[in-house]
Design an enzyme around this catalytic site. Structure first.
Site, PDB file in Angstrom:
ATOM      1  N   ALA A   1       0.832  -1.201   0.000  1.00 41.23           N
ATOM      2  CA  ALA A   1       0.000   0.000   0.000  1.00 41.23           C
ATOM      3  C   ALA A   1       0.870   1.256   0.000  1.00 41.23           C
ATOM      4  O   ALA A   1       1.259   1.759  -1.053  1.00 41.23           O
ATOM      5  CB  ALA A   1      -0.949  -0.034   1.190  1.00 41.23           C
ATOM      6  N   CYS A   2       1.195   1.763   1.183  1.00 44.04           N
ATOM      7  CA  CYS A   2       1.914   3.037   1.259  1.00 44.04           C
ATOM      8  C   CYS A   2       3.370   2.938   0.812  1.00 44.04           C
ATOM      9  O   CYS A   2       3.910   3.886   0.235  1.00 44.04           O
ATOM     10  CB  CYS A   2       1.823   3.590   2.677  1.00 44.04           C
ATOM     11  SG  CYS A   2       0.123   4.016   3.138  1.00 44.04           S
ATOM     12  N   ILE A   3       4.020   1.803   1.055  1.00 45.72           N
ATOM     13  CA  ILE A   3       5.376   1.625   0.538  1.00 45.72           C
ATOM     14  C   ILE A   3       5.338   1.557  -0.988  1.00 45.72           C
ATOM     15  O   ILE A   3       6.112   2.242  -1.680  1.00 45.72           O
ATOM     16  CB  ILE A   3       6.027   0.359   1.124  1.00 45.72           C
ATOM     17  CG1 ILE A   3       6.232   0.513   2.636  1.00 45.72           C
ATOM     18  CG2 ILE A   3       7.362   0.067   0.429  1.00 45.72           C
ATOM     19  CD1 ILE A   3       7.180   1.619   3.046  1.00 45.72           C
TER      20      ILE A   3
END
Length: 225
Positions: free
Chosen positions: A138-140
């Site tokens: 997701a955020c990575i």
């Protein structure tokens, strides 16, 4: 394939994504092996500080005063994760910013949402970003892809990232590795060596989508990165 790489001093920054208490205390959003991830992040942070590498810390904070179509909410109507009023959005104490280090809030998956962060890094002469944190898919994933799109080389530290399960994490790393143009994948120890100015053998993408992983071989290919 693995090739020798080094990073020129003064051209690298370390970026830590969403290492927040909710990922070890909120039953809905626990990260698998989070304790080990935090320990590896501590090693990275110590290496960065020893070698005068700037550290940037990010926290994901959701404010539903802003329109967010389809965003999940809990029974009270608040964001189901990272709500602005939830104390569990705090960065875990053992990896929190030291005095003088930059703490930034992001309101979406990527750390590059409004363009200001990229401009700040470019102005400082940064070419490489050492990236660690959660969640990998997701955020990575969003931060790494946006970093590459903006011309930064990314050193993705695989064992300092994590997700809800080993399978989620490993396949996310493999997907990123397949398209990590200009960058490299390492473990924490080699990342620390690179921050110190050493040359190490690191996995770099060659050709088009070389890691054709399956359910059966994904863990092995991940270990070989």
């Amino acid at each position: 394939m693995k090739t020798p790489i080094s990073i020129r001093r003064g051209t690298v920054a370390a970026v830590f994504i969403d290492l927040q208490e909710e990922h070890r205390k909120d039953e809905r959003y626990l990260v698998d092996g989070f304790g080990d991830i935090l320990a590896n992040v501590q090693r990275l942070q110590a290496a960065a500080r020893r070698n005068f590498v700037p550290l940037y810390h990010f926290a994901y904070i959701v404010d539903l005063a802003e329109a967010r179509p389809f965003h999940p909410v809990d029974a009270s109507g608040k964001s189901a994760f990272s709500d602005k009023d939830d104390p569990l959005t705090a960065i875990c104490a053992e990896v929190a910013p030291a005095e003088g280090e930059t703490m930034l809030v992001k309101t979406e998956a990527t750390a590059f949402g409004n363009g200001a962060f990229a401009d700040r890094l470019k102005t400082a002469g940064i070419e490489w970003l050492v990236i660690a944190g959660v969640w990998t898919e997701a955020c990575i994933d969003a931060t790494v892809k946006d970093a590459v799109a903006r011309g930064f080389r990314v050193l993705l530290v695989k064992d300092a990232c994590g997700s809800g399960s080993a399978a989620m994490h490993q396949t996310a790393i493999l997907n990123l590795a397949n398209r990590l143009y200009g960058g490299a994948v390492t473990g924490t120890l080699d990342a620390c060596r690179l921050l110190a100015g050493d040359t190490v053998d690191a996995w770099q993408v060659e050709g088009s989508v070389p890691l054709r992983f399956t359910y059966e071989n994904a863990a092995r290919l991940y270990d070989e990165l």
